[in-house]
Design an enzyme around this catalytic site. Structure first.
Site, PDB file in Angstrom:
ATOM      1  CG  ASP A 201      36.856  45.712  41.530  1.00 36.56           C
ATOM      2  OD1 ASP A 201      36.712  44.824  40.330  1.00 36.56           O
ATOM      3  OD2 ASP A 201      36.535  45.548  42.727  1.00 36.56           O
ATOM      4  CD  GLU A 243      33.741  44.696  37.396  1.00 35.96           C
ATOM      5  OE1 GLU A 243      33.540  43.348  37.188  1.00 35.96           O
ATOM      6  OE2 GLU A 243      34.118  44.924  38.419  1.00 35.96           O
TER       7      GLU A 243
HETATM    8  C1  NOJ Z   1      35.716  42.934  39.682  1.00 38.74           C
HETATM    9  C2  NOJ Z   1      37.272  42.347  39.175  1.00 38.74           C
HETATM   10  O1  NOJ Z   1      37.243  42.239  37.789  1.00 38.74           O
HETATM   11  C3  NOJ Z   1      37.260  40.834  39.623  1.00 38.74           C
HETATM   12  O2  NOJ Z   1      38.378  40.399  39.198  1.00 38.74           O
HETATM   13  C4  NOJ Z   1      37.123  40.782  41.162  1.00 38.74           C
HETATM   14  O3  NOJ Z   1      37.192  39.383  41.778  1.00 38.74           O
HETATM   15  C5  NOJ Z   1      36.060  41.485  42.141  1.00 38.74           C
HETATM   16  N1  NOJ Z   1      35.447  42.301  41.758  1.00 38.74           N
HETATM   17  C6  NOJ Z   1      36.217  41.477  43.426  1.00 38.74           C
HETATM   18  O4  NOJ Z   1      36.783  42.903  43.374  1.00 38.74           O
END
Ligand code: NOJ
Length: 554
Positions: A201, A243
């Site tokens: 993440d 991500e």
């Molecule tokens: C990215 C995640 O995909 C999202 O759903 C989340 O709110 C944020 N990171 C914070 O962790």
């Protein structure tokens, strides 16, 4: 052998345990329920499951606010259930990726509680503090319009803490060696339980230098190599899927020049431009995004997606382009989010038009990378815009026409199952689509099966062929003496394309259609004339079906 890398041609399916299948009848999906659906997923043909966070959490951000990294939230089951689930996946040859959310914790995490209470505690430096309000406290929000600042005052600590996301998600001080060691320990724990890697993440924020004195973003890319080394020492074929919604010229920093950093990244650049092209039938920006993200190390791979659990982030498009996508797919303000995106699911965005849905999925399956499917998209699930922010696209899976779509026996499901209207479970559900050979579900199963027989897409080098029609994208892949051609018509009208395959030999003058009977044979000048219906698509093998006999070993 290099072509053993499983993620180069994986079919990844993402889901939340809490909204998939509720076995114990408390309204919340659980590992036992998910386990009972593994045969469904196996039949669909997916090769990997990406699980959204399932660890104990304060559940204020879909589980991305963890309170314990080494356990399972009791709402979803126990660690024992998780291990049973892992065993079920292993039996079926399905790999499991899990979210690694280490940019921040929940403010309820015992580490933060200790840190705020005691300035002498070693935990204090696990977070990012300032005595006074930093001047940039009102900038850099990830959720503009909802999140007010990136620094908040904590009355217990009598200090300000940094949070890149919501104020209940304090950022970890990832530069602290103890925090880094803990991140490795978390990875080691889940690897030991059998996962094949992590969807990491918010990677750019994990590796950013943090602190009140930090004026400009500065990334510490070498941290990524450390994560990879640890992973590979523990489990040779485990991966990290990042991500990181960054510009194409920065991608290589995440992969590493020699492929020594992260294995996979989601291709946000292609995602946004793909939606622009779907909205306008102008392929040029999509082609540019494909070219801009072409160069990556041989062992790296893109994760190709359409929609995910977040909003469709259009922040990297030019304002005019973004407006065109809004106009086409999310015209009303309640469909939009964070001043940059659309929060709808794909099927309603495309007005349930099966031709356009197939076009979009066929693209996801054939653009360079490994496809990442969002649960429910295989049956064309819709959204519930009455739910706040991103929850609208996170409603429970629709299994049958039974109450609550067969998701739960409880009358108070964790989120309401979509009911009534064209996307309600009464109309859109797995059971009915299983029985209908022409359903979207069965189409998806067939296209996945075919995708697995076309490894050229994951391994090969692509070339964009001039098609003579601006609404048509023609891609050729070459790998080990085999070649395929995929063509997509984004326009609402039929278009004829004239293609020169740049064939090197005569046998290439046949195009064998992999999905239907209409093959194409070149004219005497070795050109193909193909008429594509509105939103039509074709998958061809170049040459004949003896390609496997011609495939080279390396
Ligand atoms: C990215 C995640 O995909 C999202 O759903 C989340 O709110 C944020 N990171 C914070 O962790």
């Amino acid at each position: 052998m290099i072509n053993d890398l499983w993620y180069k041609n994986a079919i990844i399916y993402s889901l939340s345990v809490g909204t998939y299948m509720d076995a114990n009848g408390d309204g919340v999906g659980d590992f036992t329920g998910l386990m009972r659906r593994l045969d469904y997923l196996h039949g669909l043909g997916v090769t990997a499951i990406w699980l959204m966070p399932f660890q104990p959490s304060s559940l204020r951000d879909g589980g991305y606010d963890i309170t314990d990294y080494y356990s399972v939230d009791p709402r979803y089951g126990t660690l024992g259930d998780f291990v049973e689930f892992m065993h079920g996946c292993k039996q079926r040859g399905i790999r499991v990726l899990i979210d690694l959310v280490v940019n921040h914790t929940s403010d309820q995490h015992p580490w933060f509680q200790e840190a705020r209470r005691d300035s002498d505690s070693p935990r204090r430096d696990w977070y990012v503090w300032a005595r006074r309000k930093p001047p940039q406290a009102d900038a850099g929000m990830v959720f503009p319009g909802v999140q007010k600042s990136t620094w908040s005052r904590d009355e217990v600590a009598k200090a300000w803490y940094f949070h890149r996301f919501y104020n209940f998600q304090p950022d970890l001080n990832t530069a602290n060696p103890q925090v880094q060691a803990e991140i490795l320990k978390i990875m080691g724990f889940w690897l030991q339980l059998g996962v094949s890697g992590f969807r990491m993440d918010a990677v750019p924020f994990v590796i950013a230098k943090k602190g009140a004195e930090q004026k400009r973003p500065e990334e510490q890319y070498d941290m990524l190599r450390g994560f990879r080394e640890f992973l590979q020492w523990r489990e040779g074929d485990a991966i990290i899927l990042a991500e990181a919604n960054v510009l194409p010229r920065t991608d290589i920093q995440y992969f590493g020049d020699d492929g020594d950093r992260l294995h996979m990244m989601f291709n946000f650049q292609v995602n946004q431009n793909l939606f622009y092209t779907l909205a306008t039938a102008d392929c040029r920006p999509l082609v540019k995004a494909l070219q801009d993200t072409r160069e990556l190390p041989a062992t790296a791979q893109w994760g190709l997606f359409l929609r995910n659990h977040d909003e469709l982030d259009l922040g990297r498009l030019a304002a005019k382009q973004r407006q065109a996508v809004f106009d086409a797919f999310g015209p009303s303000p309640d469909m939009q989010l964070y001043q940059r995106g659309i929060r709808r699911r794909l099927a309603p965005m495309l007005q349930g038009d099966r031709r356009r849905l197939e076009l979009a999925y066929s693209l996801m399956m054939t653009l360079p990378g490994s496809p990442v499917i969002r649960y429910g998209d295989e049956i064309g699930m819709g959204d519930d815009l009455r739910l706040p922010e991103r929850d609208c696209a996170r409603t429970p899976m629709q299994w049958s026409t039974e109450p609550h779509g067969g998701f739960t026996k409880c009358d108070n499901p964790v989120l309401p199952v979509i009911s009534g209207g064209p996307y309600g479970f009464e109309q859109v559900n797995v059971a009915q689509q299983r029985r209908d050979p022409n359903s979207q579900l069965n189409w998806t199963e067939r296209i996945i099966r075919m995708r697995k027989e076309v490894p050229e897409i994951g391994w090969g080098r692509f070339e964009v062929l001039p098609s003579g029609a601006s609404g048509v994208l023609a891609l050729r892949y070459d790998w080990r003496n085999n070649a395929v051609l995929v063509i997509h018509n984004f326009a609402a009208v039929p278009l004829e394309v004239r293609l020169d395959l740049k064939s090197r030999n005569k046998h290439e003058s046949n195009l064998i259609n992999l999905l239907s009977e209409n093959h194409s044979y070149a004219d005497e000048r070795r050109k193909h004339h193909i008429v594509l219906e509105p939103y039509g698509y074709r998958w061809y093998r170049i040459g004949g079906l003896d390609y496997l006999l011609k495939r080279a070993d390396s």
